[in-house]
Scaffold this motif. Structure first.
Motif, PDB file in Angstrom:
ATOM      1  N   GLY A   1      31.161 168.895  30.414  1.00 32.83           N
ATOM      2  CA  GLY A   1      29.756 169.199  30.593  1.00 32.83           C
ATOM      3  C   GLY A   1      28.966 169.298  29.310  1.00 32.83           C
ATOM      4  N   ILE A   2      29.658 169.503  28.180  1.00 31.56           N
ATOM      5  CA  ILE A   2      28.946 169.642  26.908  1.00 31.56           C
ATOM      6  C   ILE A   2      28.223 168.358  26.540  1.00 31.56           C
ATOM      7  CG2 ILE A   2      30.850 169.021  25.361  1.00 31.56           C
ATOM      8  CD1 ILE A   2      28.447 171.935  24.787  1.00 31.56           C
TER       9      ILE A   2
ATOM     10  N   LEU B   1      26.800 166.241  28.601  1.00 32.68           N
ATOM     11  CA  LEU B   1      25.578 166.230  29.405  1.00 32.68           C
ATOM     12  C   LEU B   1      24.578 167.263  28.903  1.00 32.68           C
ATOM     13  CD1 LEU B   1      23.972 165.276  31.889  1.00 32.68           C
ATOM     14  CD2 LEU B   1      25.208 166.993  33.206  1.00 32.68           C
ATOM     15  N   THR B   2      25.022 168.504  28.710  1.00 33.50           N
ATOM     16  CA  THR B   2      24.080 169.555  28.327  1.00 33.50           C
ATOM     17  C   THR B   2      23.475 169.303  26.948  1.00 33.50           C
ATOM     18  OG1 THR B   2      25.889 170.978  27.537  1.00 33.50           O
ATOM     19  CG2 THR B   2      25.098 171.347  29.778  1.00 33.50           C
ATOM     20  N   GLN B   3      24.258 168.819  26.004  1.00 38.20           N
ATOM     21  CA  GLN B   3      23.716 168.547  24.677  1.00 38.20           C
ATOM     22  C   GLN B   3      22.731 167.379  24.706  1.00 38.20           C
ATOM     23  OE1 GLN B   3      24.103 170.433  21.808  1.00 38.20           O
ATOM     24  NE2 GLN B   3      24.970 171.819  23.322  1.00 38.20           N
ATOM     25  N   THR B   4      23.006 166.376  25.514  1.00 36.37           N
ATOM     26  CA  THR B   4      22.088 165.241  25.646  1.00 36.37           C
ATOM     27  C   THR B   4      20.776 165.684  26.275  1.00 36.37           C
ATOM     28  OG1 THR B   4      23.932 163.681  25.829  1.00 36.37           O
ATOM     29  CG2 THR B   4      21.796 162.944  26.668  1.00 36.37           C
ATOM     30  N   LEU B   5      20.856 166.479  27.332  1.00 38.54           N
ATOM     31  CA  LEU B   5      19.644 166.961  28.000  1.00 38.54           C
ATOM     32  C   LEU B   5      18.862 167.922  27.111  1.00 38.54           C
ATOM     33  CD1 LEU B   5      21.011 167.460  31.614  1.00 38.54           C
ATOM     34  CD2 LEU B   5      19.518 165.626  30.791  1.00 38.54           C
ATOM     35  N   LEU B   6      19.558 168.776  26.360  1.00 38.31           N
ATOM     36  CA  LEU B   6      18.884 169.692  25.442  1.00 38.31           C
ATOM     37  C   LEU B   6      18.112 168.913  24.380  1.00 38.31           C
ATOM     38  CD1 LEU B   6      18.238 172.488  24.283  1.00 38.31           C
ATOM     39  CD2 LEU B   6      20.426 172.380  23.063  1.00 38.31           C
TER      40      LEU B   6
ATOM     41  N   TYR C   1      16.204 181.588  25.185  1.00 39.64           N
ATOM     42  CA  TYR C   1      17.522 182.077  25.589  1.00 39.64           C
ATOM     43  C   TYR C   1      17.468 183.583  25.814  1.00 39.64           C
ATOM     44  CZ  TYR C   1      19.093 177.520  23.962  1.00 39.64           C
ATOM     45  OH  TYR C   1      19.265 176.175  23.793  1.00 39.64           O
TER      46      TYR C   1
ATOM     47  N   ALA D   1      17.283 178.165  34.199  1.00 39.36           N
ATOM     48  CA  ALA D   1      18.706 177.862  34.068  1.00 39.36           C
ATOM     49  C   ALA D   1      19.448 179.171  33.880  1.00 39.36           C
ATOM     50  CB  ALA D   1      18.932 176.942  32.872  1.00 39.36           C
TER      51      ALA D   1
ATOM     52  N   ALA E   1      23.509 180.892  33.487  1.00 39.05           N
ATOM     53  CA  ALA E   1      24.942 180.697  33.299  1.00 39.05           C
ATOM     54  C   ALA E   1      25.670 181.835  33.994  1.00 39.05           C
ATOM     55  CB  ALA E   1      25.277 180.683  31.810  1.00 39.05           C
TER      56      ALA E   1
END
Length: 154
Positions: free
Chosen positions: A65-66, A68-73, A85, A124, A126
């Motif tokens: 998932g990292i 995906l999450t880094q790309t979206l961030l 945050y 979002a 967690a």
């Protein structure tokens, strides 16, 4: 619907299924590289006749998932998004008749703060994987799975 044990929102499932190919292309346009696309993988918790026709694996098969999450961030930041945050949202500012959310009320550093949205709000969170109360309120299937997992490990 079978895979969700009839505890999922049918409209959301249809939207996800209908738009999955477009989302894969959109992610590729943002830089995610796919190592392979292959099919006929059994879907867990359904009949033996249910198969997924397309399975996508990140380049090198690593990252989870990292990737995906880094790309979206990065895409969000490049588009000018503000990320806050550790800022619990306590209320949505909305026009319920038009079904529009145009801001949020948050608790930031112990203070109530109103944040107006120009193009949208993304909430979002967690930890739902380990939060029975949140899972019960938001995702009955996940709540059931968490209870089952807890019973297995007891």
């Amino acid at each position: 619907m079978d895979a969700g044990e009839d505890q999922v929102d049918m409209t959301l499932v249809r939207d996800l299924a209908k738009n999955a190919p477009k989302n894969i292309d959109w992610l590729a346009d943002m830089g995610i590289k796919w190592q392979s696309v292959y099919g006929n993988t059994h879907i867990p918790a359904t009949s033996s006749l249910d198969f997924a026709d397309r399975i996508h694996v990140y380049d090198n098969g690593k990252g989870g998932g990292i990737v995906l999450t880094q790309t979206l961030l990065k895409a969000a930041l490049d588009a000018g998004a503000t990320i806050s945050y550790d800022t619990p949202t306590t209320a949505l500012i909305q026009d319920r008749d038009r079904k529009i959310v145009y801001g949020v009320v948050v608790s930031q550093n112990g203070e109530k703060k109103v944040i107006a949205a120009k193009r949208g709000v993304i909430l979002a969170t967690a930890g739902i994987d380990h939060n029975l109360e949140l899972a019960k309120a938001l995702n009955p299937q996940h709540y059931s799975d968490l209870q089952h997992k807890a019973n297995l490990s007891a």
